[in-house]
Design an enzyme around this catalytic site. Structure first.
Site, mmCIF file in Angstrom:
data_model
loop_
_atom_site.group_PDB
_atom_site.id
_atom_site.type_symbol
_atom_site.label_atom_id
_atom_site.label_comp_id
_atom_site.label_asym_id
_atom_site.label_seq_id
_atom_site.Cartn_x
_atom_site.Cartn_y
_atom_site.Cartn_z
ATOM 1 N NE ARG A 1 77.946 -1.595 -25.417
ATOM 2 C CZ ARG A 1 77.384 -0.457 -25.310
ATOM 3 N NH1 ARG A 1 76.425 -0.341 -24.760
ATOM 4 N NH2 ARG A 1 78.123 0.640 -25.536
ATOM 5 N N GLY B 1 78.849 -8.967 -17.320
ATOM 6 C CA GLY B 1 78.426 -10.462 -17.597
ATOM 7 C C GLY B 1 79.180 -10.994 -18.804
ATOM 8 C CB CYS B 2 80.189 -9.817 -22.340
ATOM 9 S SG CYS B 2 78.456 -9.772 -22.735
ATOM 10 C CB THR B 3 83.845 -8.692 -18.497
ATOM 11 O OG1 THR B 3 83.731 -7.517 -19.288
ATOM 12 C CG2 THR B 3 85.378 -8.667 -18.045
ATOM 13 C CB ALA C 1 85.339 -13.104 -22.364
#
Length: 228
Positions: free
Chosen positions: A113, A118-120, A123
């Site tokens: 998401r 974590g995704c930030t 990326a």
């Protein structure tokens, strides 16, 4: 013989005949009833057999329908296989397709998401290494099920420099094995499995990382892409 005796005598045969007819009817009725009684169990038995057969057929169909998803389950993508084709919308407009990267190495990182911790970090790490990936002849794309609006907001907020694809129908996610069962707080649900796939210049899957741990992951992928 007197007239009275003659009359009585003449009535006897007729009475006997009537009695015989009555007895005959009684026997016929008894035989019919007996025949019905004999047929009834057979009829019930036949019905039971038919019902049992029908139940057996239904059970087979049920078992078949239950086993169908398992037998028809999508095969998990494996290294060495041809990368599944895709064409999906990206942030900033337009679309991205696998064919756009023919003859080049490509990193596809699937994240659960946009704009979550974590995704930030993931990326941002891939963005930080974008020039190093380019020097290794490798393109990098991020994919999630977020809408394009959410992807663009995510990009702008963290100054991300890599294309972000929106796969809201989960077609690419499923094809690459990045969609499946997850669990949280004792509950199971379907969602995006953090996964990264490295596609070689030959269009085949060179490496797959499943259940990715974010810290140091982008550096590991860069090392694999450089050595490929």
């Amino acid at each position: 013989m007197s007239k009275k005796s003659q009359k009585k005598s003449s009535k006897t045969p007729s009475g006997t005949t009537a009695a015989k007819k009555k007895a005959s009817k009684t026997r016929a009725a008894t035989q019919t009833k007996s025949a019905k009684t004999q047929r009834t169990p057979a009829s019930k038995s036949t019905g039971s057999i038919a019902k049992a057969a029908s139940h057996g057929a239904a059970s087979k169909q049920l078992n078949s329908s239950r086993s169908a998803p398992a037998s028809a389950a999508r095969q998990v993508l494996a290294e060495g296989q041809k990368a599944p084709a895709f064409r999906l919308p990206r942030d900033g407009g337009g679309a991205v397709a696998l064919s756009d990267y023919a003859g080049r190495k490509l990193v596809l990182f699937f994240y659960p998401r946009a704009d979550t911790p974590g995704c930030t970090r993931e990326a941002i790490d891939f963005t930080r290494l974008a020039d190093a990936f380019a020097a290794a002849g490798t393109a990098v794309i991020g994919i999630s099920a977020d809408s394009l609006k959410a992807q663009e907001k995510f990009r702008d907020k963290h100054s991300l420099g890599i294309p972000l694809i929106s796969d809201e129908k989960h077609e690419m996610l499923e094809a690459y094995g990045a969609w499946g069962e997850k669990s949280m707080y004792g509950k199971s649900f379907l969602g995006i499995l953090r996964t990264t796939v490295l596609v070689g210049s030959d269009g085949k899957v060179a490496r797959i990382w499943r259940n990715v741990r974010v810290d140091g992951h982008a550096d590991q992928v860069l090392e694999a892409a450089t050595s490929l």
